[in-house]
Design an enzyme around this catalytic site. Structure first.
Site, short mmCIF file in Angstrom:
data_model
loop_
_atom_site.label_atom_id
_atom_site.label_comp_id
_atom_site.label_asym_id
_atom_site.label_seq_id
_atom_site.Cartn_x
_atom_site.Cartn_y
_atom_site.Cartn_z
N HIS A 64 33.69 98.51 -3.16
CA HIS A 64 34.15 97.31 -3.87
C HIS A 64 34.26 97.63 -5.36
O HIS A 64 33.46 98.38 -5.90
CB HIS A 64 33.18 96.15 -3.63
CG HIS A 64 33.74 94.85 -4.06
ND1 HIS A 64 33.75 94.45 -5.38
CD2 HIS A 64 34.38 93.87 -3.37
CE1 HIS A 64 34.35 93.28 -5.47
NE2 HIS A 64 34.74 92.90 -4.26
N ASN B 17 33.15 87.61 1.40
CA ASN B 17 32.17 88.42 0.67
C ASN B 17 31.39 87.47 -0.23
O ASN B 17 31.92 87.00 -1.23
CB ASN B 17 32.92 89.49 -0.14
CG ASN B 17 31.99 90.30 -1.03
OD1 ASN B 17 30.77 90.17 -0.95
ND2 ASN B 17 32.57 91.14 -1.87
N TRP B 18 30.15 87.21 0.15
CA TRP B 18 29.37 86.20 -0.58
C TRP B 18 28.77 86.76 -1.87
O TRP B 18 28.15 86.02 -2.64
CB TRP B 18 28.26 85.63 0.33
CG TRP B 18 28.77 84.84 1.49
CD1 TRP B 18 30.08 84.59 1.82
CD2 TRP B 18 27.98 84.17 2.48
NE1 TRP B 18 30.15 83.82 2.96
CE2 TRP B 18 28.88 83.56 3.40
CE3 TRP B 18 26.61 84.04 2.72
CZ2 TRP B 18 28.45 82.82 4.50
CZ3 TRP B 18 26.17 83.30 3.82
CH2 TRP B 18 27.08 82.70 4.69
N LYS B 19 28.90 88.04 -2.09
CA LYS B 19 28.40 88.69 -3.32
C LYS B 19 26.95 88.27 -3.57
O LYS B 19 26.19 88.08 -2.63
CB LYS B 19 29.34 88.38 -4.49
CG LYS B 19 30.79 88.78 -4.16
CD LYS B 19 31.71 88.78 -5.36
CE LYS B 19 33.11 89.20 -4.91
NZ LYS B 19 34.07 89.27 -6.01
N SER C 109 41.20 86.28 -5.66
CA SER C 109 41.56 84.87 -5.83
C SER C 109 42.37 84.31 -4.66
O SER C 109 43.30 83.53 -4.85
CB SER C 109 42.29 84.66 -7.16
OG SER C 109 41.47 85.05 -8.25
N GLY D 164 36.29 86.16 -1.94
CA GLY D 164 35.03 86.04 -2.67
C GLY D 164 34.67 84.59 -2.88
O GLY D 164 34.12 83.93 -1.99
N GLY D 165 35.00 84.05 -4.05
CA GLY D 165 34.58 82.70 -4.45
C GLY D 165 34.84 81.63 -3.39
O GLY D 165 33.97 80.80 -3.11
N GLY E 230 38.19 87.06 -9.02
CA GLY E 230 37.42 86.02 -9.70
C GLY E 230 38.11 85.47 -10.94
O GLY E 230 37.50 84.76 -11.74
N GLU F 102 42.30 95.24 -3.46
CA GLU F 102 41.82 94.20 -4.37
C GLU F 102 42.13 94.62 -5.80
O GLU F 102 41.37 95.38 -6.41
CB GLU F 102 40.31 94.00 -4.22
CG GLU F 102 39.88 93.55 -2.84
CD GLU F 102 38.52 92.83 -2.88
OE1 GLU F 102 38.47 91.72 -2.34
OE2 GLU F 102 37.56 93.37 -3.44
P1 13P Z 1 37.53 86.35 -5.45
O1 13P Z 1 38.12 85.81 -4.17
O2 13P Z 1 36.40 85.52 -5.98
O3 13P Z 1 38.59 86.67 -6.45
O4 13P Z 1 36.83 87.75 -5.05
C1 13P Z 1 37.54 88.70 -4.35
C2 13P Z 1 36.63 89.78 -3.94
O5 13P Z 1 36.17 90.56 -4.76
C3 13P Z 1 36.25 89.86 -2.52
O6 13P Z 1 35.59 91.05 -2.24
#
Ligand code: 13P
Length: 249
Positions: free
Chosen positions: A94, A9-11, A212, A233-234, A172, A166
Site C-alpha cells: 500500500h 481497507n479500514w486502515k 476516493s 478506504g474512507g 483520501g 491506487e
Molecule cells: P480512500 O478511499 O480513503 O481514498 O483510500 C483508498 C485506499 O488507500 C484504499 O486502500
C-alpha cells in the site's frame, strides 16, 4: 458474467467492538451480494471479526504482514498468525506503507512470496505520486512496482494475486482519477502482466482501482473494461457508505 472484487481497507480505524459491530452489519446487509467482498480491519480486531465472518460471503483481509514466518522481529505480525485466525487475503505494498514506512519493492516482494507460499491471496498495490505523474514517470513507476513486487512469483501462485491501482494523489483526497484515465493505467498494468505471465493470465487478472471511491463514482469506474473492482478506504468505514459501493449494480 464478470464478478467484481470490492474490498474495504479500514486502515488505522476502529476498536475491536466497533469493528465487530460493522462486520456484523455488513454480514447481514451484504449476504447474497454478487461481488467478491473483503474487509481488512486493524490487526487487533482481526480475530474477533474472523469469528463474526464465519460462514459469511465476506473474506477477511489483513492490511500488512511481516516478511518472515517467525522469529525475533519486534512489532511484526506473521503470516502463520494471520492464517491461524482465518485471514484469507493480505494487502501488500500500500502506498502508505511505501511512503510513510519506506517499504521497498524488494521487501514487498518477500512478503508477496511468503503470503502466496502459505496460500494467502495477495492484493498488491501500485500507484504513482502526483510529482511522478507530472514528470512523465507513470509507466516506469508502475512497471517497476509490478515487476519488483512479483519477482519470483510463478504463474500458479500469481493466480492468487489481485493488483490494486491506487494513484497516491487520489487517496483520501476526494480526487478520483477519471474512469478513462484509470482505465488507461489498468490497461498498462495488464500489458506488464502479459509480458510476465502471458495474455491469458493478464486477461484473467483482477485489477482494482483505489482512491476516493464512493457510491456516486463506483459505477462509472466499474464500467471501464479494465477495472475489475475497488479498494475502498474512507467509504468502507460505515455500512451506509460501503454497502452501496458493494451493491453498485
Ligand atoms: P480512500 O478511499 O480513503 O481514498 O483510500 C483508498 C485506499 O488507500 C484504499 O486502500
Amino acid at each position: 458474467m464478470r464478478s467484481y472484487f470490492i474490498a474495504g481497507n479500514w486502515k488505522m480505524h476502529k476498536t475491536v467492538s466497533e469493528s465487530v459491530e460493522l462486520a456484523q452489519d455488513l454480514g447481514t446487509k451484504l449476504a447474497g451480494c454478487r461481488e467478491k467482498i473483503m474487509i481488512a480491519p486493524a490487526f487487533t480486531a482481526l480475530d474477533a471479526v474472523s469469528k463474526v465472518l464465519q460462514g459469511s460471503n465476506i473474506l477477511l483481509g489483513a492490511q500488512n504482514m511481516g516478511p518472515e514466518e517467525q522469529g525475533a522481529h519486534t512489532g511484526e505480525v506473521s503470516v502463520l498468525m494471520l492464517k491461524d485466525i482465518g485471514v484469507r487475503v493480505v494487502i501488500l505494498g500500500h502506498s502508505e506503507r511505501r511512503h510513510s514506512y519506506l517499504e521497498s519493492d524488494a521487501l514487498i516482494n518477500r512478503k508477496v512470496r511468503l503470503a502466496l507460499a502459505h496460500d494467502i491471496e495477495v492484493i498488491l498495490c501500485v500507484g504513482e505520486t502526483l510529482a511522478e505523474r507530472e514528470a512523465g514517470m507513470l509507466e516506469s513507476v508502475i512497471g517497476t512496482q509490478l515487476k519488483g513486487g512479483l519477482a519470483g512469483v510463478n504463474p500458479e501462485a500469481f493466480a492468487k494475486v489481485t493488483i490494486a491501482y491506487e494513484p497516491v494523489w487520489a487517496i483520501g483526497t476526494g480526487k478520483t482519477a477519471t474512469p478513462e484515465d484509470a482505465d488507461a493505467v489498468h490497461a498498462y498494468c495488464r500489458s506488464v502482466i502479459a509480458g510476465l505471465y502471458g495474455e491469458a493470465a493478464a486477461k484473467g487478472t483482477i485489477i482494482q482501482y483505489g482512491g476516493s471511491v464512493k457510491a456516486d463514482n463506483v459505477a462509472a469506474l466499474m464500467s471501464e473494461p479494465n477495472i475489475d473492482g475497488a479498494l475502498v478506504g474512507g467509504a468502507s468505514l460505515k455500512a451506509d457508505t460501503f454497502v452501496p459501493i458493494a451493491q453498485f449494480r
